[in-house]
Design a protein around this motif. Structure first.
Motif, PDB file in Angstrom:
ATOM      1  N   ASN A  36       0.887  41.148  10.485  1.00 26.87           N
ATOM      2  CA  ASN A  36       0.752  39.869  10.816  1.00 26.87           C
ATOM      3  C   ASN A  36       0.362  39.577  12.401  1.00 26.87           C
ATOM      4  O   ASN A  36      -0.567  38.863  12.734  1.00 26.87           O
ATOM      5  N   GLU A  37       0.927  40.513  13.033  1.00 29.66           N
ATOM      6  CA  GLU A  37       0.690  40.329  14.597  1.00 29.66           C
ATOM      7  C   GLU A  37      -0.637  40.904  15.021  1.00 29.66           C
ATOM      8  O   GLU A  37      -1.154  40.174  15.704  1.00 29.66           O
ATOM      9  N   SER A  39      -3.238  40.877  13.366  1.00 30.85           N
ATOM     10  CA  SER A  39      -4.121  39.554  12.786  1.00 30.85           C
ATOM     11  C   SER A  39      -4.332  38.486  13.684  1.00 30.85           C
ATOM     12  O   SER A  39      -5.092  37.925  14.084  1.00 30.85           O
ATOM     13  N   HIS A  40      -3.191  38.122  14.299  1.00 33.31           N
ATOM     14  CA  HIS A  40      -2.967  36.977  15.197  1.00 33.31           C
ATOM     15  C   HIS A  40      -3.602  37.252  16.560  1.00 33.31           C
ATOM     16  O   HIS A  40      -4.392  36.400  16.977  1.00 33.31           O
ATOM     17  N   GLU A 142      -7.631  39.926   8.001  1.00 36.28           N
ATOM     18  CA  GLU A 142      -7.864  38.401   7.819  1.00 36.28           C
ATOM     19  C   GLU A 142      -6.747  37.835   6.602  1.00 36.28           C
ATOM     20  O   GLU A 142      -6.913  38.233   5.309  1.00 36.28           O
ATOM     21  N   LYS A 143      -5.682  37.279   7.164  1.00 29.57           N
ATOM     22  CA  LYS A 143      -4.630  36.931   6.235  1.00 29.57           C
ATOM     23  C   LYS A 143      -5.180  35.798   4.943  1.00 29.57           C
ATOM     24  O   LYS A 143      -4.580  35.804   3.900  1.00 29.57           O
TER      25      LYS A 143
END
Length: 258
Positions: A36-37, A39-40, A142-143
């Protein structure tokens, strides 16, 4: 290797598919928090850090400059090039692999709407050092990616008679935190089987690391990627000439933007 889901990686590497060439898919490659991080923290598409490819066979942006990486991404690339991870890959792939900390061709990759990557075979002999490129590792980040957006990674068989891709054997959906690991020394035709069709503010994001080995007998000798035309490009003189330039070790950089 606290950032990696090692059990999932080892399990997947024990089940290597052989057709059309050796590959495996690893879901949940990173621990969720790390994925998640990453991606961010991924750079914006319009950032000035990118190297751009914009022509009739490839539309994408890349960056392998370590100075551009944020702290976490920097540490992840260190981890993926570490002795412990390379030994894990070597053992499971049964190849004595060597890392490429220069990330030649690797790093951050991003496609926007209408992004493209024709079927191609990667360079075989590293252009900077006398080693062979053997294994690709690509992780998607890409989430909010949906199957309807296209951009699947296609794996094609090899048409030995024409030295071209044969049948499309497999499509890999670029699902968030999914990795694909494959052997590039087996006439491994790959690319986007579907052109990217994305809504605003969604991008096909990935990171890539490539691993090397000592040159083996009868290895492919290309120092630059060999592309193939898509079905609707086979009679295009411009595309065929572009492919010729792109594969030439002296002229390749003239093909990046056409």
């Amino acid at each position: 290797m606290n950032s990696l889901n090692t059990k999932s990686i080892e399990k997947s590497l024990c089940n290597i598919n052989k057709i059309p060439f050796s590959y495996c898919i690893v879901d949940n490659f990173f621990n969720n928090k790390i994925a998640n991080e990453l991606s961010h923290l991924f750079p914006k598409y319009n950032s000035n850090i990118w190297h751009e490819y914009k022509n009739k066979i490839e539309i994408k942006k890349t960056c392998n400059n370590w100075n551009s990486f944020d702290k976490l991404t920097y540490s992840i690339f260190l981890e993926l090039n570490s002795d412990s991870f390379v030994k894990l890959l070597s053992k499971k792939m049964k190849i004595n692999l060597i890392s490429d900390p220069g990330l030649h061709g690797g790093g951050w990759h991003i496609h926007s709407n209408k992004g493209n990557l024709n079927p191609h075979i990667d360079y075989s002999v590293h252009p900077k050092i006398d080693l062979q490129r053997r294994i690709n590792l690509i992780i998607y980040l890409e989430k909010n990616y949906k199957t309807s957006y296209g951009g699947h990674l296609g794996l094609w068989s090899h048409d030995a008679k024409n030295n071209q891709p044969g049948k499309l054997i497999k499509e890999v959906f670029p699902k968030f935190n999914r990795a694909i690991i494959f052997d590039t020394s087996q006439n491994s035709w790959h690319g986007l089987s579907r052109i990217v069709s994305l809504p605003r503010n969604i991008y096909r994001k990935s990171i890539a690391v490539y691993y090397l080995s000592k040159l083996k007998k009868n290895h492919l000798k290309n120092q630059r990627a060999l592309f193939a035309p898509r079905e609707n490009q086979k009679n295009s003189k411009d595309v065929l000439e572009l492919i010729k330039i792109r594969s030439d070790k002296k002229l390749f950089n003239k093909a990046y933007k056409k």
